[in-house]
Structures are given as C-alpha cells and as structure tokens.
Design a protein around this motif. Sequence first.
Motif: not given
Length: 217
Positions: A121-142, A161-167
């Motif tokens: 099978g095959f199915s297409p997927e699409a996504e769209a994300v808005a993101s904001w940087t908070i400080g140097k190490n945190l990225l939040v998005y929706s 909604i999500g976040w990524e913390c960088r180390f």
Amino acid sequence: MLKRVFIFCWIIFISGCGTVSTVRPLPVGQNALSLSVGGPIAELPGIADVPLPYSTLRYRWGVYKNLEAHIGLHPTMLVFGTIGLDAGLSYELIHGSKLTPSLVAGINPTFWINPFNRAAGFSPEAEAVASWTIGKNLLVYSGGQAFFQLEKPYVPWAALIGWECRFGAAGLGIEAKWYAPTENSEYRVVRFPLSPGKMGAFGAVVGFSLYPGGRDG
C-alpha cells in the motif's frame, strides 16, 4: 489481541505516527538521526492505560536552503511481518524571529509491503508546524498531520503540540496529540480512555534525536 490492536490503530490513527518529521529544516549539509515511540493512549486489559508503542526511525539531511529531506523505517510494523517506510521533504515557508513563529510544511508519503500475504500500500501524508525558540535550547511547536486514503475516513488527521530540548548534539522531545478528532472512537475493538466526546484519542510520543554536526536551525 495485540495484532487486532495494532491493525485498528494503523487504519484509524495512522495520521501522525511518530513525531512530526521536521519542526525546523536542518542547514545544508547537516544530518540527524531520530527515533520516536508512542501513540494513542489505549486500555490494555489487566495491564494499564498506556500509549501504544508505535516506533519510527528517521534519517534527515539538509539538501538546500530551508529544504530538508528525510527517510524513515517503521520498526513496529516489522513485528507483524510488514515493511513500512516513509520518505519526504519539508520546507520552511516563514523563518521566525522573536514572537513570530517559523512555519514549516512537508509531505511524507508512507509505503508498506507484506511479503507473506503479498499485500502492499501507499498513502500520502502532509504536515504543517509552527515553532518558537525559547532561549538557546528549547523549541516549542504546534501543528497538525493529515493522512490521505481512498476509503473512509478519507483524511484522518492529528492535532499536536510539542517541545524539544537540546543538549549539545542530542535532542529530547515530547509530543501530545489528539488523533483522529473527527472520528467516533466509542464502538471500537480498542478502548481509548482519553477520548474527548468519544471522538478520536489523546496520545503521546517521545522522540530522541542525534545531530552529529550540531544544529544551527
């Protein structure tokens, strides 16, 4: 029972499997490897209410300014004799600054094949994300992800909604999702305890990424 749970979630809640493929495109020439595990929270009788452990392993690389490519493998599908792959592109439409978010859109078609029963099978997927940087190490998005198919539901989708913390060269993130919010989930093989108005299901995905060359984006 486990196989029935997996098949149901694959059909109804496939939109948004794993974390979004790209929140911010990598700079040209840089690459990253990411692993995500999670899914809609389901009731496992006699055990607990837990996010279903759907996993996705992806390799990403920056191919042009504001443009990233990625390929992915779906290890959980291998348990059921199915090879699942995805490949796509993500492009940063708006580069944010201060309170203005960055906006990224992407396409991420998914392919699967089961050599034992000769199904594919095959199915297409699409996504769209808005993101904001908070400080140097945190990225939040929706944002959201949509999965397109030729039978009902034609466009199951997920809000997130999500976040990524960088180390340094590593990143740890969590996404909270509302899977298939327009689909009634009351009379299903699987019971989803966190289902607002019996529509869709809440879930969570944990992601871990490695950025061998660091990350500037």
